[in-house]
Every structure is written in structure tokens, then in C-alpha cells.
Design a protein around this motif. Structure first.
Motif, mmCIF file in Angstrom:
data_model
loop_
_atom_site.group_PDB
_atom_site.id
_atom_site.type_symbol
_atom_site.label_atom_id
_atom_site.label_comp_id
_atom_site.label_asym_id
_atom_site.label_seq_id
_atom_site.Cartn_x
_atom_site.Cartn_y
_atom_site.Cartn_z
ATOM 1 N N THR A 172 0.539 6.693 -62.164
ATOM 2 C CA THR A 172 1.833 6.048 -61.960
ATOM 3 C C THR A 172 1.762 4.586 -62.332
ATOM 4 O OG1 THR A 172 2.349 7.568 -60.168
ATOM 5 C CG2 THR A 172 3.641 5.555 -60.267
ATOM 6 N N GLU A 173 0.667 3.936 -61.918
ATOM 7 C CA GLU A 173 0.521 2.517 -62.204
ATOM 8 C C GLU A 173 0.376 2.278 -63.714
ATOM 9 O OE1 GLU A 173 -2.763 1.267 -59.894
ATOM 10 O OE2 GLU A 173 -1.726 1.438 -57.981
ATOM 11 N N GLU A 174 -0.337 3.218 -64.394
ATOM 12 C CA GLU A 174 -0.527 3.053 -65.830
ATOM 13 C C GLU A 174 0.773 3.216 -66.595
ATOM 14 O OE1 GLU A 174 -3.470 5.879 -66.816
ATOM 15 O OE2 GLU A 174 -5.154 4.693 -66.057
ATOM 16 N N GLN A 175 1.672 4.074 -66.068
ATOM 17 C CA GLN A 175 2.928 4.340 -66.741
ATOM 18 C C GLN A 175 3.927 3.203 -66.579
ATOM 19 O OE1 GLN A 175 4.233 8.087 -65.196
ATOM 20 N NE2 GLN A 175 2.591 9.239 -66.156
ATOM 21 N N GLU A 176 3.760 2.435 -65.510
ATOM 22 C CA GLU A 176 4.695 1.351 -65.259
ATOM 23 C C GLU A 176 4.430 0.192 -66.217
ATOM 24 O OE1 GLU A 176 4.268 0.299 -61.209
ATOM 25 O OE2 GLU A 176 5.393 2.008 -60.443
ATOM 26 N N GLU A 177 5.491 -0.346 -66.751
ATOM 27 C CA GLU A 177 5.365 -1.488 -67.645
ATOM 28 C C GLU A 177 5.105 -2.755 -66.852
ATOM 29 O OE1 GLU A 177 8.790 -1.782 -70.060
ATOM 30 O OE2 GLU A 177 8.531 0.172 -71.012
ATOM 31 N N THR A 178 4.220 -3.576 -67.375
ATOM 32 C CA THR A 178 3.932 -4.847 -66.735
ATOM 33 C C THR A 178 5.140 -5.762 -66.865
ATOM 34 O OG1 THR A 178 1.610 -4.605 -67.308
ATOM 35 C CG2 THR A 178 2.371 -6.808 -66.679
ATOM 36 N N LYS A 179 5.555 -6.297 -65.739
ATOM 37 C CA LYS A 179 6.747 -7.134 -65.747
ATOM 38 C C LYS A 179 6.426 -8.459 -65.074
ATOM 39 C CE LYS A 179 10.082 -5.973 -62.993
ATOM 40 N NZ LYS A 179 11.249 -5.312 -62.376
ATOM 41 N N VAL A 180 6.686 -9.545 -65.761
ATOM 42 C CA VAL A 180 6.422 -10.877 -65.229
ATOM 43 C C VAL A 180 7.713 -11.399 -64.584
ATOM 44 C CG1 VAL A 180 5.722 -13.225 -65.761
ATOM 45 C CG2 VAL A 180 4.711 -11.306 -67.012
ATOM 46 N N ILE A 181 7.623 -11.721 -63.306
ATOM 47 C CA ILE A 181 8.787 -12.255 -62.598
ATOM 48 C C ILE A 181 8.361 -13.454 -61.761
ATOM 49 C CG2 ILE A 181 10.006 -10.049 -62.487
ATOM 50 C CD1 ILE A 181 9.016 -9.710 -59.650
ATOM 51 N N THR A 182 9.331 -14.265 -61.400
ATOM 52 C CA THR A 182 9.049 -15.453 -60.599
ATOM 53 C C THR A 182 8.839 -15.052 -59.139
ATOM 54 O OG1 THR A 182 11.380 -15.828 -60.097
ATOM 55 C CG2 THR A 182 10.519 -16.802 -62.135
ATOM 56 N N PRO A 183 8.191 -15.904 -58.349
ATOM 57 C CA PRO A 183 8.022 -15.613 -56.919
ATOM 58 C C PRO A 183 9.357 -15.379 -56.214
ATOM 59 C CG PRO A 183 6.581 -17.411 -57.572
ATOM 60 C CD PRO A 183 7.465 -17.122 -58.749
ATOM 61 N N GLU A 184 10.394 -16.127 -56.631
ATOM 62 C CA GLU A 184 11.714 -15.966 -56.016
ATOM 63 C C GLU A 184 12.286 -14.579 -56.318
ATOM 64 O OE1 GLU A 184 10.808 -18.522 -57.886
ATOM 65 O OE2 GLU A 184 10.656 -20.093 -56.341
ATOM 66 N N GLN A 185 12.105 -14.113 -57.549
ATOM 67 C CA GLN A 185 12.593 -12.785 -57.926
ATOM 68 C C GLN A 185 11.821 -11.691 -57.187
ATOM 69 O OE1 GLN A 185 12.006 -13.224 -62.185
ATOM 70 N NE2 GLN A 185 14.214 -13.288 -62.562
ATOM 71 N N LEU A 186 10.506 -11.889 -57.066
ATOM 72 C CA LEU A 186 9.675 -10.926 -56.348
ATOM 73 C C LEU A 186 10.102 -10.838 -54.885
ATOM 74 C CD1 LEU A 186 7.296 -8.983 -56.198
ATOM 75 C CD2 LEU A 186 5.792 -10.952 -55.818
ATOM 76 N N GLU A 187 10.347 -11.993 -54.281
ATOM 77 C CA GLU A 187 10.790 -12.025 -52.887
ATOM 78 C C GLU A 187 12.120 -11.286 -52.724
ATOM 79 O OE1 GLU A 187 12.446 -15.424 -49.860
ATOM 80 O OE2 GLU A 187 10.515 -15.814 -50.840
ATOM 81 N N LYS A 188 13.044 -11.517 -53.653
ATOM 82 C CA LYS A 188 14.345 -10.861 -53.594
ATOM 83 C C LYS A 188 14.202 -9.350 -53.743
ATOM 84 C CE LYS A 188 18.982 -11.008 -55.605
ATOM 85 N NZ LYS A 188 19.851 -11.623 -56.642
ATOM 86 N N GLU A 189 13.329 -8.922 -54.653
ATOM 87 C CA GLU A 189 13.096 -7.493 -54.849
ATOM 88 C C GLU A 189 12.498 -6.857 -53.594
ATOM 89 O OE1 GLU A 189 10.833 -6.486 -58.267
ATOM 90 O OE2 GLU A 189 12.316 -7.222 -59.710
ATOM 91 N N ARG A 190 11.558 -7.563 -52.975
ATOM 92 C CA ARG A 190 10.923 -7.036 -51.767
ATOM 93 C C ARG A 190 11.953 -6.896 -50.631
ATOM 94 N NH1 ARG A 190 5.278 -7.852 -51.329
ATOM 95 N NH2 ARG A 190 4.350 -7.290 -53.356
#
Length: 308
Positions: A125-143
């Protein structure tokens, strides 16, 4: 005329006494309802800490506060009114909705158990997921958004169970009990989550030289203990999902509800054994049901992929 006036006062007095007696029973109803949803509460507590893992420690409490605030708003302004309206206009729908939620809990519980014993699945599953670069603020919002999505499903189960415990009561009792349960559970769950998340920091602060050797040792013990405790809490949360989900479904089907009642009655002389037997039976049934639902979901996904 005076006798009529005094008769009216007597009626008002009787009404007030009845209402007071009804409201006096509210704490009992709240305690009973809270006990009924304990399994979901445990799961909610076990799931939430993962949403702050890997984020800036200084933002942990802020993130938990955001999740708790949205959870409380959902319970009070959306889910509770929806349950009351549904209970008034379509009370027959409460049990099926609870059963659907129970099926989802079994599915989620099975997915967690499956992930524990399928390392290759996680790797693929992890290999299939595309690497995505996001900011800490975006990561926090997603979480936060991810935590709220999970929470709203569990909150819906909590509110539905809370409503099922006060059906037949006055509308005032229903509102008071449901709001009280919503507030109490939200504060308890996210207050405890905040304590869990910051336990490491508390332990590290206790290891400073200004504290006694005994206190420093205690702090180091907290730091070493917390990862194991969080892992154990995750296992308990998964078991609770399976147990609660299956029990909700079982109580919605007369035949299985009768079987659970027979099981409890046969071990009534040993209450703890009766509870354990019922929880174990529901847990195994929940795991089996989750397996079936997982296969159905996989089949549906494959069908849609072929069509595309």
C-alpha cells in the motif's frame, strides 16, 4: 371560584413534582447511557492519538482542541437534533441505522486486525501511494479533517445509543441526557487523549536535575512505558470496535439478541464471566462479520475498476 383556583394550584404543584422527579432521574440515565457507549469511547480514545504523531509537539494540544471542538459541535448541533427528529418522525429507522454503524465498526476492527498480521499488505500500500510534499500547515489540516471524519462516525453511534436509552422519556429529558452525554464524553475522551499525548513531555521534564532521584526515575519510567501503553490501548480499541459493533447488530436481530440473553442467563451467577463470555462471543462474531464485509468491499472495488 376559590376552590377552582386552589385546584389549579394543586394541578400545577403535581406537574412540578412530576417534572422534578423526572429530572432527578437524569443523572441515572446519563450514567447508564455512558456505560452503554463505553466500548465506542475506548475506541475513540485509542484512535485519536495517532493523528498527532509526527507533528510539531508544540501544536499537539492545539490540534486535539480543534478535533474536540468540531466533535462537540457535530454532536450538539448536528447529530443530536438529527436523532431527535428521526426518533419523532421515523423511529423505526433508529435500529437499522445503529446496525449499519455497527457493521462499519466491525469492518474497521477487522481492517486493523488484518493490518497487524499482514506486513506485506502495508508495504504494498505504501509503495503504491505517490509521494506528496505538503507544508506542516497542510499536514495538520489533513490530520484534523481525518480525525473528525472518524470521530463523526463514532459520535453518531454514541448519540444513537444515547437516544435509544431515553426513548419514551419526555422531550426535556431526552435533550438534557443527550447533551450531557455529548459534553461529558467529548471532554473525557479528548482530555484523556491530551494527557496521553503529553505524557512523554511530562516524563522528560521529571528527569531534570532539579527533581529528586526517585522522581527522575519515575519520569524515565513514564517515557519507557508510554509507547507500550499506547500500543496496548490500540489493541483494546480494536477489540472494543469488534465487540461493540457485533453487539449492536445482535441486539437488532431478535434471534441473536435472544441467544445473547441465554448466554448471559446461563452465567448469571458469575457476572464477570457472563460479561467476558458475551464480549468474547461478540468480538469473534464481529471479526467474522468484518471479514465478510471486507470481501464484499473488495469485490465492489474490483467491479468498478473493471468498468472504468
Amino acid at each position: 371560584m376559590p376552590s377552582g383556583f386552589f385546584a389549579l394550584l394543586d394541578d400545577i404543584s403535581a406537574l412540578v413534582k412530576t417534572s422534578a422527579a423526572s429530572l432527578d432521574d437524569v443523572p441515572t440515565q446519563i450514567a447508564k447511557t455512558t456505560g452503554k457507549v463505553s466500548g465506542i469511547v475506548i475506541d475513540d480514545t485509542a484512535v485519536t492519538p495517532k493523528y498527532v504523531v509526527g507533528l510539531d509537539p508544540s501544536r499537539e494540544l492545539s490540534i486535539i482542541y480543534q478535533i474536540a471542538k468540531k466533535s462537540l459541535i457535530n454532536k450538539i448541533l448536528i447529530l443530536s437534533p438529527a436523532a431527535l427528529l428521526l426518533g419523532y418522525f421515523a423511529p423505526w429507522a433508529i435500529t437499522p441505522i445503529l446496525m449499519v454503524g455497527g457493521a462499519y465498526l466491525c469492518f474497521e476492527g477487522y481492517e486493523k486486525v488484518h493490518s497487524l498480521f499482514s506486513k506485506s499488505h502495508n508495504t504494498n500500500t505504501e509503495e503504491q501511494e505517490e509521494t506528496k510534499v505538503i507544508t506542516p500547515e497542510q499536514l495538520e489540516k489533513e490530520r484534523v479533517n481525518g480525525a473528525v471524519r472518524t470521530d463523526i462516525i463514532l459520535s453518531a453511534e454514541i448519540i444513537a445509543i444515547a437516544y435509544s436509552q431515553v426513548t419514551g422519556q419526555s422531550i426535556v429529558n431526552q435533550i438534557v441526557v443527550m447533551l450531557a452525554v455529548a459534553m461529558f464524553i467529548t471532554v473525557a475522551v479528548y482530555g484523556f487523549v491530551a494527557l496521553l499525548v503529553k505524557a512523554d513531555d511530562i516524563g522528560v521534564s521529571l528527569t531534570r536535575d532539579k527533581y529528586s532521584p526517585a522522581m527522575q526515575k519515575f519520569g524515565r519510567g513514564i517515557v519507557k512505558f508510554m509507547p507500550h501503553f499506547l500500543q496496548l490501548l490500540g489493541y483494546i480499541g480494536t477489540a472494543a470496535m469488534l465487540w461493540v459493533g457485533a453487539e449492536i447488530i445482535a441486539h437488532g436481530i431478535p434471534f441473536t439478541s435472544h441467544l445473547l440473553h441465554i448466554l448471559e442467563e446461563s452465567l448469571a451467577k458469575i457476572p464477570i464471566l457472563a460479561w467476558f463470555a458475551k464480549a468474547l462471543a461478540c468480538g469473534i462474531a464481529g471479526l467474522m462479520l468484518g471479514f465478510i464485509i471486507d470481501k464484499i468491499v473488495m469485490l465492489v472495488r474490483k467491479t468498478f475498476r473493471k468498468q472504468k
